[in-house]
Design a protein around this motif. Structure first.
Motif, PDB file in Angstrom:
ATOM      1  N   GLU A   1      -3.443   8.083   8.906  1.00  0.00           N
ATOM      2  CA  GLU A   1      -2.339   7.981   9.853  1.00  0.00           C
ATOM      3  C   GLU A   1      -1.772   6.587   9.670  1.00  0.00           C
ATOM      4  OE1 GLU A   1      -2.219   9.689  13.900  1.00  0.00           O
ATOM      5  OE2 GLU A   1      -1.981   7.590  14.518  1.00  0.00           O
ATOM      6  N   ILE A   2      -0.484   6.530   9.373  1.00  0.00           N
ATOM      7  CA  ILE A   2       0.172   5.274   9.033  1.00  0.00           C
ATOM      8  C   ILE A   2       1.339   5.042   9.982  1.00  0.00           C
ATOM      9  CG2 ILE A   2       1.468   4.054   7.249  1.00  0.00           C
ATOM     10  CD1 ILE A   2      -0.187   5.708   5.213  1.00  0.00           C
ATOM     11  N   GLU A   3       1.396   3.830  10.547  1.00  0.00           N
ATOM     12  CA  GLU A   3       2.515   3.417  11.395  1.00  0.00           C
ATOM     13  C   GLU A   3       3.162   2.203  10.731  1.00  0.00           C
ATOM     14  OE1 GLU A   3       3.526   1.557  15.795  1.00  0.00           O
ATOM     15  OE2 GLU A   3       1.446   1.905  15.224  1.00  0.00           O
ATOM     16  N   VAL A   4       4.445   2.306  10.419  1.00  0.00           N
ATOM     17  CA  VAL A   4       5.148   1.201   9.786  1.00  0.00           C
ATOM     18  C   VAL A   4       5.552   0.181  10.853  1.00  0.00           C
ATOM     19  CG1 VAL A   4       7.172   0.506   8.448  1.00  0.00           C
ATOM     20  CG2 VAL A   4       6.010   2.652   7.922  1.00  0.00           C
ATOM     21  N   LEU A   5       5.071  -1.053  10.655  1.00  0.00           N
ATOM     22  CA  LEU A   5       5.368  -2.139  11.586  1.00  0.00           C
ATOM     23  C   LEU A   5       6.551  -2.978  11.130  1.00  0.00           C
ATOM     24  CD1 LEU A   5       1.701  -3.318  12.236  1.00  0.00           C
ATOM     25  CD2 LEU A   5       3.065  -1.730  13.610  1.00  0.00           C
ATOM     26  N   GLU A   6       6.616  -3.233   9.826  1.00  0.00           N
ATOM     27  CA  GLU A   6       7.680  -4.070   9.260  1.00  0.00           C
ATOM     28  C   GLU A   6       8.000  -3.610   7.843  1.00  0.00           C
ATOM     29  OE1 GLU A   6       9.362  -6.560  10.734  1.00  0.00           O
ATOM     30  OE2 GLU A   6       8.131  -6.624  12.547  1.00  0.00           O
ATOM     31  N   ILE A   7       9.257  -3.757   7.442  1.00  0.00           N
ATOM     32  CA  ILE A   7       9.691  -3.532   6.061  1.00  0.00           C
ATOM     33  C   ILE A   7      10.617  -4.683   5.701  1.00  0.00           C
ATOM     34  CG2 ILE A   7      10.912  -2.036   4.436  1.00  0.00           C
ATOM     35  CD1 ILE A   7      10.303   0.322   6.316  1.00  0.00           C
ATOM     36  N   HIS A   8      10.281  -5.371   4.615  1.00  0.00           N
ATOM     37  CA  HIS A   8      11.112  -6.480   4.134  1.00  0.00           C
ATOM     38  C   HIS A   8      11.495  -6.204   2.694  1.00  0.00           C
ATOM     39  CE1 HIS A   8      10.296  -8.928   7.664  1.00  0.00           C
ATOM     40  NE2 HIS A   8       9.034  -8.544   7.576  1.00  0.00           N
ATOM     41  N   ALA A   9      12.754  -6.400   2.376  1.00  0.00           N
ATOM     42  CA  ALA A   9      13.214  -6.240   0.994  1.00  0.00           C
ATOM     43  C   ALA A   9      12.530  -7.265   0.122  1.00  0.00           C
ATOM     44  CB  ALA A   9      14.725  -6.397   0.913  1.00  0.00           C
TER      45      ALA A   9
ATOM     46  N   GLY B   1       8.635   1.643  12.688  1.00  0.00           N
ATOM     47  CA  GLY B   1       8.290   2.369  13.900  1.00  0.00           C
ATOM     48  C   GLY B   1       7.829   3.792  13.664  1.00  0.00           C
ATOM     49  N   GLU B   2       8.044   4.313  12.471  1.00  0.00           N
ATOM     50  CA  GLU B   2       7.652   5.696  12.167  1.00  0.00           C
ATOM     51  C   GLU B   2       6.143   5.808  11.978  1.00  0.00           C
ATOM     52  OE1 GLU B   2       8.549   9.237   8.902  1.00  0.00           O
ATOM     53  OE2 GLU B   2       9.731   7.402   8.832  1.00  0.00           O
ATOM     54  N   VAL B   3       5.584   6.913  12.452  1.00  0.00           N
ATOM     55  CA  VAL B   3       4.180   7.237  12.259  1.00  0.00           C
ATOM     56  C   VAL B   3       4.125   8.518  11.429  1.00  0.00           C
ATOM     57  CG1 VAL B   3       2.003   7.872  13.363  1.00  0.00           C
ATOM     58  CG2 VAL B   3       3.508   6.187  14.447  1.00  0.00           C
ATOM     59  N   ARG B   4       3.287   8.507  10.403  1.00  0.00           N
ATOM     60  CA  ARG B   4       3.177   9.667   9.528  1.00  0.00           C
ATOM     61  C   ARG B   4       1.712   9.915   9.209  1.00  0.00           C
ATOM     62  NH1 ARG B   4       7.051   9.731   4.349  1.00  0.00           N
ATOM     63  NH2 ARG B   4       8.580   9.851   6.033  1.00  0.00           N
ATOM     64  N   LYS B   5       1.335  11.192   9.127  1.00  0.00           N
ATOM     65  CA  LYS B   5      -0.006  11.568   8.696  1.00  0.00           C
ATOM     66  C   LYS B   5       0.073  12.053   7.260  1.00  0.00           C
ATOM     67  CE  LYS B   5      -1.909  12.539  13.192  1.00  0.00           C
ATOM     68  NZ  LYS B   5      -2.632  13.431  14.069  1.00  0.00           N
TER      69      LYS B   5
ATOM     70  N   ASP C   1       9.960  -3.126  -1.794  1.00  0.00           N
ATOM     71  CA  ASP C   1       9.879  -3.588  -0.422  1.00  0.00           C
ATOM     72  C   ASP C   1       8.454  -4.007  -0.085  1.00  0.00           C
ATOM     73  OD1 ASP C   1      12.550  -2.956  -0.115  1.00  0.00           O
ATOM     74  OD2 ASP C   1      12.186  -1.103   0.964  1.00  0.00           O
ATOM     75  N   ILE C   2       8.344  -4.955   0.788  1.00  0.00           N
ATOM     76  CA  ILE C   2       7.048  -5.379   1.308  1.00  0.00           C
ATOM     77  C   ILE C   2       6.879  -4.711   2.665  1.00  0.00           C
ATOM     78  CG2 ILE C   2       5.645  -7.331   2.037  1.00  0.00           C
ATOM     79  CD1 ILE C   2       7.370  -9.042   0.065  1.00  0.00           C
ATOM     80  N   VAL C   3       5.803  -3.942   2.807  1.00  0.00           N
ATOM     81  CA  VAL C   3       5.603  -3.103   3.991  1.00  0.00           C
ATOM     82  C   VAL C   3       4.330  -3.521   4.710  1.00  0.00           C
ATOM     83  CG1 VAL C   3       5.394  -0.722   4.789  1.00  0.00           C
ATOM     84  CG2 VAL C   3       6.692  -1.208   2.708  1.00  0.00           C
ATOM     85  N   THR C   4       4.403  -3.623   6.034  1.00  0.00           N
ATOM     86  CA  THR C   4       3.227  -3.904   6.863  1.00  0.00           C
ATOM     87  C   THR C   4       2.999  -2.705   7.764  1.00  0.00           C
ATOM     88  OG1 THR C   4       3.648  -6.281   6.805  1.00  0.00           O
ATOM     89  CG2 THR C   4       2.207  -5.471   8.568  1.00  0.00           C
TER      90      THR C   4
END
Length: 96
Positions: free
Chosen positions: A87-95, A55-59, A1-4
């Motif tokens: 601290e990471i917040e996922v904005l987008e996930i593309h296959a 939308g998830e935020v993880r430390k 996956d491509i993650v932003t």
């Protein structure tokens, strides 16, 4: 996956620094995009982000052996053997 993501990283523990060594929230910075699971980021980041959703935020707390190791990353003032916190917040996930 491509993650932003939006991400902020700091050195923690015995070698802690007061300021972030990197943040996509800083002026002039943009969200960070990477391909998950192919070694394009430090191992602790790849492993720590597994299963995250938009939308998830993880430390993440990443020990040196899953980060930049004994060499550190001098360009970002990360000393050798440093433990990192992101601290990471996922904005987008593309296959992919």
């Amino acid at each position: 996956d491509i993650v932003t993501v939006h991400a902020t990283g700091v050195v923690v523990g015995e070698q802690a620094t007061a300021a972030a060594f990197w943040s996509t929230h800083d002026e002039g910075e943009a969200p960070f995009t990477y391909v998950a699971g192919v070694g394009g980021v430090i191992p602790g980041w790849d492993q720590g982000c597994l299963g995250m959703s938009k939308g998830e935020v993880r430390k993440l707390r990443i020990p040196a052996d899953e980060g930049y190791g004994e060499a550190g990353f001098p360009a970002w003032n990360i000393p050798g053997g440093a433990t990192l916190s992101f601290e990471i917040e996922v904005l987008e996930i593309h296959a992919k």
